[in-house]
Design a protein around this motif. Structure first.
Motif, PDB file in Angstrom:
ATOM      1  N   VAL A 113      46.340  29.104  38.403  1.00 35.27           N
ATOM      2  CA  VAL A 113      46.641  29.864  39.617  1.00 35.27           C
ATOM      3  C   VAL A 113      47.290  29.006  40.697  1.00 35.27           C
TER       4      VAL A 113
ATOM      5  N   LEU B  14      51.883  34.078  37.713  1.00 35.65           N
ATOM      6  CA  LEU B  14      50.492  33.645  37.739  1.00 35.65           C
ATOM      7  C   LEU B  14      49.924  33.600  36.332  1.00 35.65           C
TER       8      LEU B  14
ATOM      9  N   SER C   8      42.844  39.551  32.486  1.00 36.70           N
ATOM     10  CA  SER C   8      42.511  38.156  32.788  1.00 36.70           C
ATOM     11  C   SER C   8      41.360  37.704  31.904  1.00 36.70           C
TER      12      SER C   8
ATOM     13  N   TYR D  51      39.732  32.433  34.536  1.00 38.36           N
ATOM     14  CA  TYR D  51      40.788  32.572  35.540  1.00 38.36           C
ATOM     15  C   TYR D  51      40.481  33.659  36.579  1.00 38.36           C
TER      16      TYR D  51
ATOM     17  N   LEU E  51      41.815  34.312  40.603  1.00 34.80           N
ATOM     18  CA  LEU E  51      42.708  35.445  40.825  1.00 34.80           C
ATOM     19  C   LEU E  51      42.169  36.374  41.913  1.00 34.80           C
TER      20      LEU E  51
ATOM     21  N   ILE F  26      43.104  34.912  45.143  1.00 39.21           N
ATOM     22  CA  ILE F  26      44.523  35.105  45.436  1.00 39.21           C
ATOM     23  C   ILE F  26      44.800  36.499  45.968  1.00 39.21           C
TER      24      ILE F  26
END
Length: 252
Positions: A63, A200, A238, A242, A246, A249
Motif C-alpha cells: 500500500v 494499489l 483483498s 493487506y 487498505l 487508505i
C-alpha cells in the motif's frame, strides 16, 4: 556525555526480517524498541502514537512504500533504511549520508549504523528530502503505458485503461476496461515498483487501479471486495495481510 536512549520503531512487511532485527538490536541497551509495524499505513499510526526518535524502515511495503510513508509525516524521526536494493542503487544513500542496512541485515553492519547514529545524537537533522532520494532510486517512475507482446507485435496499453492486474500461477495479466486480458512479461512486484501510486496492491497476486473502483464492500471474513468499472463488472478481493492498510487508505 550520557548516551541517548533512542525510542525505536521497526517498520517492515516481512515478519522474519522484523524478528531478526529485534534479535540483533537486543544487545544495544540504548535502543528501546517501543513498537513495530508491518506496512507504511501501520507505520504512520505507530509513529504518530509513540513519537519515536528512530525508525528502522523498509522501502518496498504493501500500500505505502517507505518514501510515501515518510512524505506523510508531520514530524520526522531519524531513519535507518533496511532495503533489498543492490549495492549500486544503495550508493545513493551513502552519498547523501542517510544510513541503510542491506538485507539480510548483518550484525557487523548494524553495529556501524548504531555507531554512526551515536555520533549524530546531537545533530538536529540527519535527513535529506526523501522525494529526491526516491527519484535517485527511480521509484515510481512516471509512465503512461505498459507494453504487451503479441507475436511480433508490441501493444501499448494505457495505464488509464487498466482496471486491475492479476497473477495466476507463473503468468501476470493486465485487465482492461473493455473486459480484455493481456499477458505481460512483468511480475507483480516489478509492476508495483514501476506503476504510479494510483495502483494499489490488495493481495500478493493483485493490483488494482484506484481510479477504476466503482464500489467497496466489506466481506463476511473482514476483508474488502472492490467492484471495478470495467465492462465485466469484475470483483477483486483483498487478502487479510493487506486489508487493514487498505482500510486506512480509504478511511473505512
Amino acid at each position: 556525555m550520557t548516551s541517548k536512549i533512542w525510542r525505536t520503531i521497526i517498520i517492515d512487511d516481512e515478519e522474519l526480517a522484523r524478528q531478526r532485527l529485534k534479535r540483533l538490536l537486543s544487545i544495544h541497551d540504548h535502543l528501546d524498541i517501543i513498537a513495530e509495524a508491518a506496512n507504511g499505513a501501520e507505520g504512520l499510526q505507530q509513529i504518530e502514537k509513540h513519537q519515536p526518535d528512530l525508525i528502522f524502515l523498509d522501502i518496498e511495503m504493501p500500500v505505502l512504500n517507505g518514501f510515501e510513508m515518510l512524505s506523510k509525516l508531520k514530524k520526522q524521526p531519524k531513519v535507518i533504511f533496511t532495503t533489498a536494493y543492490d549495492q549500486y542503487a544503495v550508493k545513493a544513500f551513502e552519498e547523501e549520508s542517510v544510513d541503510y542496512l542491506l538485507k539480510p541485515v548483518e550484525a557487523e553492519r548494524l553495529e556501524k549504523s548504531i555507531q554512526k547514529l551515536q555520533q549524530h545524537q546531537g545533530a538536529t537533522d540527519l535527513q535529506i528530502p526523501f522525494n529526491l532520494l526516491a527519484e535517485k532510486l527511480k521509484i515510481k517512475k512516471e509512465i503512461k503505458t505498459l507494453t504487451v507482446k503479441i507475436g511480433d507485435r508490441i501493444l501499448l496499453i494505457k495505464l488509464a485503461d487498466i482496471t486491475s492486474i492479476e497473477a495466476e500461477d507463473k503468468y501476470v495479466f493486465l485487465n482492461t476496461a473493455d473486459g480484455k486480458r493481456h499477458l505481460t512479461d512483468f511480475t507483480i512486484t516489478a509492476l508495483q515498483e514501476k506503476l504510479p501510486d494510483t495502483f494499489l496492491r490488495i493481495s500478493r497476486s493483485t493490483l488494482i487501479n484506484s481510479d477504476a473502483i466503482k464500489e467497496i464492500r466489506k466481506s463476511f471474513n473482514g476483508t474488502l471486495v472492490f467492484l471495478m468499472t470495467d465492462s465485466t463488472a469484475s470483483k477483486c478481493s483483498s487478502s487479510r495481510g493487506y486489508t487493514q492498510a487498505l482500510k486506512e487508505i480509504f478511511d473505512i
